[in-house]
Design an enzyme around this catalytic site. Structure first.
Site, PDB file in Angstrom:
ATOM      1  N   ASP A  45       0.854  -1.193   0.000  1.00 53.57           N
ATOM      2  CA  ASP A  45       0.000   0.000   0.000  1.00 53.57           C
ATOM      3  C   ASP A  45       0.892   1.246   0.000  1.00 53.57           C
ATOM      4  OD1 ASP A  45       0.882  -0.120   2.619  1.00 53.57           O
ATOM      5  OD2 ASP A  45      -1.104  -0.039   3.539  1.00 53.57           O
ATOM      6  N   SER A  46       2.216   1.042   0.057  1.00 53.09           N
ATOM      7  CA  SER A  46       3.164   2.141  -0.151  1.00 53.09           C
ATOM      8  C   SER A  46       3.020   2.722  -1.554  1.00 53.09           C
ATOM      9  CB  SER A  46       4.603   1.662   0.061  1.00 53.09           C
ATOM     10  OG  SER A  46       4.869   0.511  -0.722  1.00 53.09           O
ATOM     11  N   ASP A  84      -0.867  -6.305  -0.666  1.00 51.87           N
ATOM     12  CA  ASP A  84      -0.975  -5.693   0.665  1.00 51.87           C
ATOM     13  C   ASP A  84      -2.418  -5.231   0.890  1.00 51.87           C
ATOM     14  OD1 ASP A  84       0.072  -4.822   3.028  1.00 51.87           O
ATOM     15  OD2 ASP A  84       1.132  -3.089   2.187  1.00 51.87           O
ATOM     16  N   LYS A 114      -0.950  -9.574   2.608  1.00 53.00           N
ATOM     17  CA  LYS A 114      -0.263  -9.142   3.833  1.00 53.00           C
ATOM     18  C   LYS A 114      -1.253  -8.351   4.674  1.00 53.00           C
ATOM     19  CE  LYS A 114       3.042  -5.799   3.972  1.00 53.00           C
ATOM     20  NZ  LYS A 114       2.396  -4.801   4.841  1.00 53.00           N
ATOM     21  N   GLU A 116      -1.610  -6.084   8.245  1.00 58.47           N
ATOM     22  CA  GLU A 116      -0.849  -5.376   9.277  1.00 58.47           C
ATOM     23  C   GLU A 116      -1.454  -5.596  10.658  1.00 58.47           C
ATOM     24  OE1 GLU A 116      -0.213  -1.189   8.810  1.00 58.47           O
ATOM     25  OE2 GLU A 116       0.736  -1.427   6.849  1.00 58.47           O
ATOM     26  N   GLU A 184       8.847  -4.251  11.006  1.00 54.09           N
ATOM     27  CA  GLU A 184       9.234  -2.904  10.541  1.00 54.09           C
ATOM     28  C   GLU A 184       9.668  -2.012  11.706  1.00 54.09           C
ATOM     29  OE1 GLU A 184       6.516  -1.127   7.763  1.00 54.09           O
ATOM     30  OE2 GLU A 184       7.541   0.803   7.822  1.00 54.09           O
TER      31      GLU A 184
HETATM   32  O1  KIV Z   1       3.477  -1.113   1.797  1.00 49.51           O
HETATM   33  C1  KIV Z   1       4.650  -1.503   1.856  1.00 49.51           C
HETATM   34  O2  KIV Z   1       5.470  -1.285   0.955  1.00 49.51           O
HETATM   35  C2  KIV Z   1       5.048  -2.241   3.047  1.00 49.51           C
HETATM   36  C3  KIV Z   1       6.506  -2.463   3.254  1.00 49.51           C
HETATM   37  C4  KIV Z   1       7.113  -1.243   3.786  1.00 49.51           C
HETATM   38  C5  KIV Z   1       6.771  -3.645   4.103  1.00 49.51           C
HETATM   39  O3  KIV Z   1       4.227  -2.601   3.836  1.00 49.51           O
END
Ligand code: KIV
Length: 285
Positions: A45-46, A84, A114, A116, A184
């Site tokens: 989600d980055s 994510d 993924k 969180e 992280e």
């Molecule tokens: O969204 C992302 O890129 C992440 C990484 C920083 C692990 O969650």
């Protein structure tokens, strides 16, 4: 290279082989990472900060990540692709989590999701999603979707007691069926303790050298941002400078008329040119 799976990724920890993970959000980049033997691609989600111009990951939607994950998977990389799950796309109810994680695989083409967090709420959701047959990567330590609750991008697990809380979260996530775990922004010793305690691979970002693998946001390690320089990001290239130089050269050549030249233009054959000009050339007096 053979395609990576949850099985081969877990085996890497057993064999003591470091796992290489990077983020990607598009097909050409995914193809490059695959060619270079990267083990896992995270469609993070980055994407919100890296590509979409947001200041945090909070505004990123499920559709945003699915859109980018589908582009990555269309490149058919040999890397294992993880989608994510963005803010509040899996914490409302078990039904919501199952439906949305399912979409990440069906429409986003990801092979795992993924999630969180390490609270009991998230652990229960991880168990439900894994029970439904969807591989889950956990994510503890600094969890950017909880940034307002954590009070900013602060190092987590800094004391022995806080480190122990993270160790317990990792154990619970492993018990719930997570196949691996992102850690992280924690001290190296905290990440080491977690890595030595759990049997699943740990992937660190700002978590020191003792994790089973490492991940960085591709745009950060390529040096595309000038104003974002956390201590844990090493710039492996200065792509921003490369882009600036290429744009400057292109602009110069367009302005002075040297681009496009003969090499980059197409020609009509002579007879057709004659006919064209015979018809359209203004008559000379
Ligand atoms: O969204 C992302 O890129 C992440 C990484 C920083 C692990 O969650």
């Amino acid at each position: 290279m053979t395609r990576k799976t949850t099985y081969s990724i877990r085996l890497m920890k057993k064999k003591g082989k470091k796992i290489v993970m990077l983020t990607a959000y598009d097909a050409p980049t995914a193809a490059i990472l695959s060619e270079m033997g990267v083990d896992m691609i995270l469609v993070g989600d980055s994407v919100g900060n890296s590509l979409l111009g947001y200041e945090s990951t909070i505004p990123v939607t499920l559709d945003d990540v699915i859109h980018h994950s589908a582009a990555v998977s269309r490149a058919r990389p040999d890397c294992f692709v993880i989608g994510d799950m963005p803010f509040m796309s899996y914490k409302v109810s078990a039904e919501q989590a199952l439906e949305n994680c399912g979409l990440m695989l069906q429409e986003g083409g990801a092979e795992a999701v993924k999630l969180e967090g390490g609270t009991d709420l998230v652990v229960d959701i991880v168990r439900t999603v894994v029970d439904a047959g969807i591989p889950v990567m956990g994510h503890i330590g600094l969890t950017p979707q909880s940034i307002y609750q954590l009070g900013g991008y602060r190092i987590q697990g800094r004391t022995a007691d806080l480190a122990e809380v993270l160790v317990q979260q990792a154990v619970k996530l492993e018990e719930a069926g997570a196949f691996s775990l992102v850690i992280e922004l924690v001290p190296s010793e905290t990440a080491k303790m977690i890595t030595e305690t759990v049997g699943i691979p740990t992937i660190g970002i700002g978590a020191g050298p003792y994790c089973d693998g490492q991940v960085l946001v591709l745009w950060d390690m390529l040096g595309l941002f000038e104003d974002f320089k956390p201590k844990f990001v090493k710039k492996f290239a200065n792509v921003r400078e490369l882009i600036k130089n290429a744009v400057a050269e292109y602009s110069k050549e367009v302005r002075e008329g040297s681009f496009p030249d003969e090499e980059h233009s197409f020609e009509m054959d002579e007879e057709e040119t004659g006919r064209l000009y015979g018809r359209t050339k203004p008559k000379e007096d």
